[in-house]
Design a protein around this motif. Structure first.
Motif, PDB file in Angstrom:
ATOM      1  N   ARG A  87       0.836  -1.205   0.000  1.00 23.34           N
ATOM      2  CA  ARG A  87       0.000   0.000   0.000  1.00 23.34           C
ATOM      3  C   ARG A  87       0.870   1.253   0.000  1.00 23.34           C
ATOM      4  N   LEU A  88       1.914   1.263   0.819  1.00 24.57           N
ATOM      5  CA  LEU A  88       2.801   2.421   0.892  1.00 24.57           C
ATOM      6  C   LEU A  88       3.569   2.623  -0.408  1.00 24.57           C
ATOM      7  N   GLU A  94       2.125   6.969  -6.707  1.00 16.65           N
ATOM      8  CA  GLU A  94       1.116   7.964  -7.080  1.00 16.65           C
ATOM      9  C   GLU A  94       1.620   9.382  -6.791  1.00 16.65           C
ATOM     10  N   LYS A  95       2.232   9.577  -5.614  1.00 15.17           N
ATOM     11  CA  LYS A  95       2.743  10.906  -5.249  1.00 15.17           C
ATOM     12  C   LYS A  95       3.892  11.313  -6.164  1.00 15.17           C
ATOM     13  N   THR A  96       4.741  10.349  -6.540  1.00 13.11           N
ATOM     14  CA  THR A  96       5.852  10.638  -7.448  1.00 13.11           C
ATOM     15  C   THR A  96       5.324  11.081  -8.802  1.00 13.11           C
ATOM     16  N   ASP A  97       4.284  10.398  -9.299  1.00 14.31           N
ATOM     17  CA  ASP A  97       3.683  10.784 -10.580  1.00 14.31           C
ATOM     18  C   ASP A  97       3.096  12.193 -10.505  1.00 14.31           C
ATOM     19  N   GLU A  98       2.424  12.509  -9.394  1.00 17.78           N
ATOM     20  CA  GLU A  98       1.857  13.854  -9.220  1.00 17.78           C
ATOM     21  C   GLU A  98       2.962  14.901  -9.214  1.00 17.78           C
ATOM     22  N   LEU A  99       4.059  14.598  -8.508  1.00 16.79           N
ATOM     23  CA  LEU A  99       5.166  15.540  -8.412  1.00 16.79           C
ATOM     24  C   LEU A  99       5.814  15.767  -9.769  1.00 16.79           C
TER      25      LEU A  99
END
Length: 195
Positions: A87-88, A94-99
């Motif tokens: 999960r982590l 997901e956060k890396t893609d957003e960044l």
């Protein structure tokens, strides 16, 4: 807990179960042993059951049951840790893609702003120099017909035409108008001329 540790825990649990089964069989055999009766002149019945051995085997069984419970608990926690880790990792991706998306948008905006500023400076400086030259030519009418001045101005025209041609080959500017008719922003696109 790593996969290797989980495998070791499972292996230890399997060994503990096998040991428990072996000890249970041994205990059962000892309990089912028929007592041996020795007949002698003196009538005496001898009980050959090794009670200390039975007690030791029962203690071993209890110890193995406790170890089994601990190993099952560790295996359960290991599965929970693995699920949490998955999960982590997904959340991190997901956060890396957003960044990355945000960073690319910021870079595009910065590049657009830099081009806008440089074009503005060029326009301002060319306008300033044109006004200065216009004033110089107007105030100094005695340079009219001077071949040196004529060659210098022709050279300047050539450089400016080459600059304009090069600028046209680099970009196309699309301007968007707001409701009041003013320019909102400019979008630049590289144009490659075919030879």
């Amino acid at each position: 807990m790593t996969t290797r540790e989980l495998q070791e825990v499972k292996k230890a649990l399997k060994q503990a179960l096998e040991e428990k089964q072996r000890l249970s069989q041994q205990l059962e055999q000892e309990r089912n042993k028929p007592p041996q009766i020795v007949e002698k002149v003196v009538e005496k019945v001898v009980d050959r059951t090794d009670y200390t051995k039975i007690q030791r085997l029962e203690q071993d069984i209890q110890r193995l049951q406790q170890e089994k419970a601990q190993l099952e608990q560790k295996a359960s926690k290991s599965t929970e840790y693995e699920n949490e880790l998955k999960r982590l990792k997904q959340e991190l991706n997901e956060k890396t893609d957003e960044l990355l998306a945000l960073t690319q948008e910021q870079l595009r905006a910065k590049d657009s702003r830099m081009i806008y500023e440089n074009v503005s400076y060029l326009t301002r400086d060319v306008g300033k120099w044109m006004n200065k030259l216009r004033l110089d030519i107007h105030n100094r009418r005695h340079v009219e017909g001077d071949s040196e001045v004529h060659r210098t101005i022709e050279s300047c025209i050539k450089v400016l035409e080459e600059t304009i041609s090069e600028l046209r080959s680099w970009v196309e500017v699309k301007q968007y108008q707001n409701e009041k008719g003013g320019a909102i922003d400019a979008e630049y696109a590289i144009v490659i001329e075919s030879e």
